[in-house]
Motif scaffolding. Structure first.
Motif, mmCIF file in Angstrom:
data_model
loop_
_atom_site.group_PDB
_atom_site.id
_atom_site.type_symbol
_atom_site.label_atom_id
_atom_site.label_comp_id
_atom_site.label_asym_id
_atom_site.label_seq_id
_atom_site.Cartn_x
_atom_site.Cartn_y
_atom_site.Cartn_z
ATOM 1 N N ARG A 157 4.127 6.003 -5.132
ATOM 2 C CA ARG A 157 4.122 6.110 -6.583
ATOM 3 C C ARG A 157 3.136 7.164 -7.024
ATOM 4 N NH1 ARG A 157 7.407 3.109 -10.266
ATOM 5 N NH2 ARG A 157 7.333 4.723 -11.828
ATOM 6 N N GLU A 214 0.819 -1.214 0.000
ATOM 7 C CA GLU A 214 0.000 0.000 0.000
ATOM 8 C C GLU A 214 0.845 1.253 0.000
ATOM 9 O OE1 GLU A 214 -2.875 -0.664 -0.743
ATOM 10 O OE2 GLU A 214 -2.651 -2.774 -0.282
ATOM 11 N N LYS A 251 2.307 2.006 -3.332
ATOM 12 C CA LYS A 251 1.384 2.572 -4.307
ATOM 13 C C LYS A 251 1.185 4.048 -4.061
ATOM 14 C CE LYS A 251 -1.224 -1.709 -4.572
ATOM 15 N NZ LYS A 251 -2.355 -2.392 -3.961
ATOM 16 N N ILE A 252 1.077 4.390 -2.778
ATOM 17 C CA ILE A 252 0.829 5.793 -2.478
ATOM 18 C C ILE A 252 2.051 6.631 -2.794
ATOM 19 C CG2 ILE A 252 0.322 7.382 -0.613
ATOM 20 C CD1 ILE A 252 -1.618 5.360 0.417
#
Lengths: 334, 314
Positions: free
Chosen positions: B246, B240, B243-244
């Motif tokens: 990114r 998670e 992803k954040i």
């Protein structure tokens, strides 16, 4: 007056300016079409032409501990080596594969000899080696610490097991001189082995482990001992014996007379004689090149794989819908 | 406002858990090189390194980056933590401290130590390692291997850190530099005290080109496994916070262009985002946190949680 046509003295280029010189020279110049001489125009500038040649390292390795035992002792090598009456001289022939430019380094290589064993490494007295005042500091050196006549200098098992094979080289019956100076590290010679310490009571016991030492030479000049006492890292190791300062031509036959004194037979060790040149990077090191190419190839392979994966399975990055709590209920983290 | 924020910020990524994994890793790398050396010293107990090198390992050469990681690391910024409260689930569910993660780091340690030992011994031992024909002895091997270990362990830390301030840079590269300085200083202490380390760097190792080439090769070779794993993982199986991160790095451009959004439309946007499944203008309101969208977000997400199964140990 000299007609020195140095380009710097006349103001104009080739073609003959007739301005600043006297009448006679200008008359001569009018008839000549010769361009002004300069090293630049005549292409005579100093230059160098580098010719790249591969830096080859040539190495000869010869295992001699098996071959140097006479045939009548081949079943009882231990008796041969331990007896003081047998003839330990052995002659071997080495063939030079390519031109070996001096200095050619001579090494002896031992296999299966654990100079890195803890008890062995411990068995020395640095204080005693350094200075005469600490002659009786032999506490780590047992059993080679004290003799009936007093402390043993240098004490300990490392010194006691000093390698004592010798090599003599000749080419076409001309002796090659072996330079045995400066084979040890300078810091060892100057700071670890004292110049006031002389061998004493060395190898006088019943069990002789290796070479004897000349008691009139101080330890700081006994380079074989210094080289030997710098303990090796692994059970197979080489140590520098000396240098041949001359070139060895290709296809020469070198005759080596070996005094096969050192006992490696009791523990299944091997002895090898190595002659090697060096280049700027050191000795013959194929592994370095292979390892670099392998790691480089691996990196290249990974790069290509990632590119292919990115092209084949693209995924919009920075997309919050991929966050697990934004996806359908079946979505899991990672 | 400040203390709840402080409390909240501490929870999600919990870098101390990465810390512990890393601590296992660096000591396993170090210890296993000792073990492989022992195997070549007939298990007599002779350490591969000088005593003082080993004493200073955990104190000087590898401790500072770990402290910096624990204190300063942030994988996701404060603002984003508050915006995506479900990041906290990572900590709650012990995702970062699972057995698989620990074993993974340990495996990395063993692998690093094998690579270090194998490459160093084959490159340095045997033939002359310098132009003047000298061969490498116990002291030189010890210094070379230890140099490789210090470099590798610190560079692995650099790969694991999410958040680089000047302090992290100082600690990581400073630890490596400290090792060289230590070698030089220790090497000048008289040989009765420094024994095998006496002038070994200045006289034997530094002028040898193979020594430096070995360090370079070993560091690259040991970083390859972790590097490729991390690249693969962030790209294809991101967690998670990855992803954040990114999203933040890709979306930051849009921030500058679009600026602040009206508060009322946030609510609709969230709904819209969900249904369409893709969102290209990630909005991060610069500065203030919108208090109205939090409860609705949480509501939606808790519904999701209840609906879907979650695995405890990822």
């Amino acid at each position: 007056m000299e007609m020195d046509t140095n380009g710097a003295t006349t103001s104009s280029a080739a073609g003959g300016g007739s301005t600043s010189t006297s009448d006679s020279s200008s008359a001569a110049k009018k008839n000549s079409k010769k361009p002004k001489y300069s090293r630049f125009t005549q292409q005579e500038l100093p230059a160098c032409k580098p010719i790249l040649t591969p830096g080859l390292v040539v190495e000869i390795v010869d295992r001699y501990d098996e071959g140097c035992v006479p045939s009548n002792y081949s079943n009882d090598k231990l008796a041969y080596i331990q007896s003081s009456r047998t003839n330990k001289s052995c002659t071997r022939t080495l063939s030079v594969p390519k031109l070996m430019k001096g200095p050619v380094f001579i090494y002896y290589q031992l296999d299966n000899f654990y100079q890195n064993h803890r008890r062995y490494v411990k068995s020395r007295s640095d204080k005693q080696l350094r200075s005469k005042a600490y002659e009786s500091e032999t506490k780590n050196c047992d059993p080679e610490g004290i003799s009936p006549d007093g402390p043993i200098v240098p004490c300990g098992l490392i010194a006691w097991s000093l390698f004592n094979d010798t090599y003599g080289f000749s080419v076409k019956s001309k002796m090659l001189e072996v330079n045995k100076k400066n084979i040890a590290w300078d810091s060892d010679k100057e700071n670890k082995f004292g110049s006031d310490v002389y061998p004493k009571n060395f190898q006088i016991g019943g069990l002789i482990g290796g070479a004897t030492l000349n008691s009139s030479i101080p330890l700081s000049e006994q380079e074989d001992l210094i080289v030997w006492m710098r303990t090796a890292a692994l059970p197979t190791f080489r140590k520098l014996y000396g240098r041949i300062e001359e070139d060895l031509q290709a296809n020469e036959q070198i005759t080596v007379v070996i005094q096969n004194n050192y006992n490696t037979y009791s523990f299944g060790g091997k002895k090898k004689l190595v002659l090697s040149t060096t280049s700027w990077i050191g000795g013959k090191n194929d592994f370095l090149g292979v390892a670099y190419i392998t790691v480089g190839g691996l990196c290249l392979f990974l790069a290509v794989s990632f590119i292919l994966l990115y092209v084949i399975k693209p995924r919009p990055l920075g997309d919050p819908s991929y966050l697990s709590w934004n996806r359908s209920p079946a979505g899991n983290p990672t | 406002m400040s203390s709840p924020q402080h409390l909240i910020l501490h929870a999600p990524s919990c870098p101390s858990k990465t810390n512990i994994c890393y601590f296992f890793y660096k000591n396993i790398t170090f210890g296993f090189t000792l073990f492989w050396f022992e195997a070549n010293a007939s298990f007599s107990g002779q350490p591969a390194y000088n005593d003082w090198y080993m004493s200073c390992y955990n104190v000087f050469f590898t401790s500072l980056p770990v402290i910096a990681l624990g204190v300063f690391d942030q994988d996701v910024s404060a603002r984003l933590c508050l915006k995506h409260p479900l990041l906290y689930q990572e900590g709650v569910q012990n995702i970062l401290f699972s057995w698989i993660r620990i074993l993974g780091w340990m495996f990395n340690g063993v692998l690093s130590s094998i690579i270090i030992f194998f490459l160093t011994t084959n490159l340095i031992i045997g033939q002359a390692f310098r132009k003047d024909g000298q061969v490498a002895d116990y002291a030189v091997l010890g210094v070379t291997m230890y140099t490789c270990v210090v470099w590798t362990v610190n560079c692995q830390m650099a790969l694991s850190i999410n958040y680089f301030t000047w302090i992290q840079h100082l600690f990581i590269w400073g630890s490596i530099a400290l090792w060289y300085i230590f070698l030089v200083v220790y090497g000048y202490i008289p040989p009765t005290l420094s024994t095998t380390a006496y002038k070994v760097f200045v006289e034997a190792c530094a002028p040898s080109i193979v020594y430096w080439l070995t360090t370079l090769l070993v560091v690259i070779a040991t970083l390859l496994p972790l590097f490729s794993y991390r690249a693969f993982q962030i790209r294809f199986r991101p967690m998670e916070h990855d992803k954040i991160q990114r999203q933040r790095s890709e979306g930051s451009e849009h921030d500058k262009i679009q600026g602040r959004r009206a508060e009322g439309s946030e609510h609709n946007k969230i709904r819209g985002r969900r249904s369409e499944g893709s969102e290209h203008d990630v909005t991060e309101s610069t500065g203030t946190r919108n208090s109205t969208d939090l409860p609705s977000e949480i509501r939606i997400r808790i519904d999701n949680l209840k609906a879907g199964p979650r695995s405890k140990n990822a």
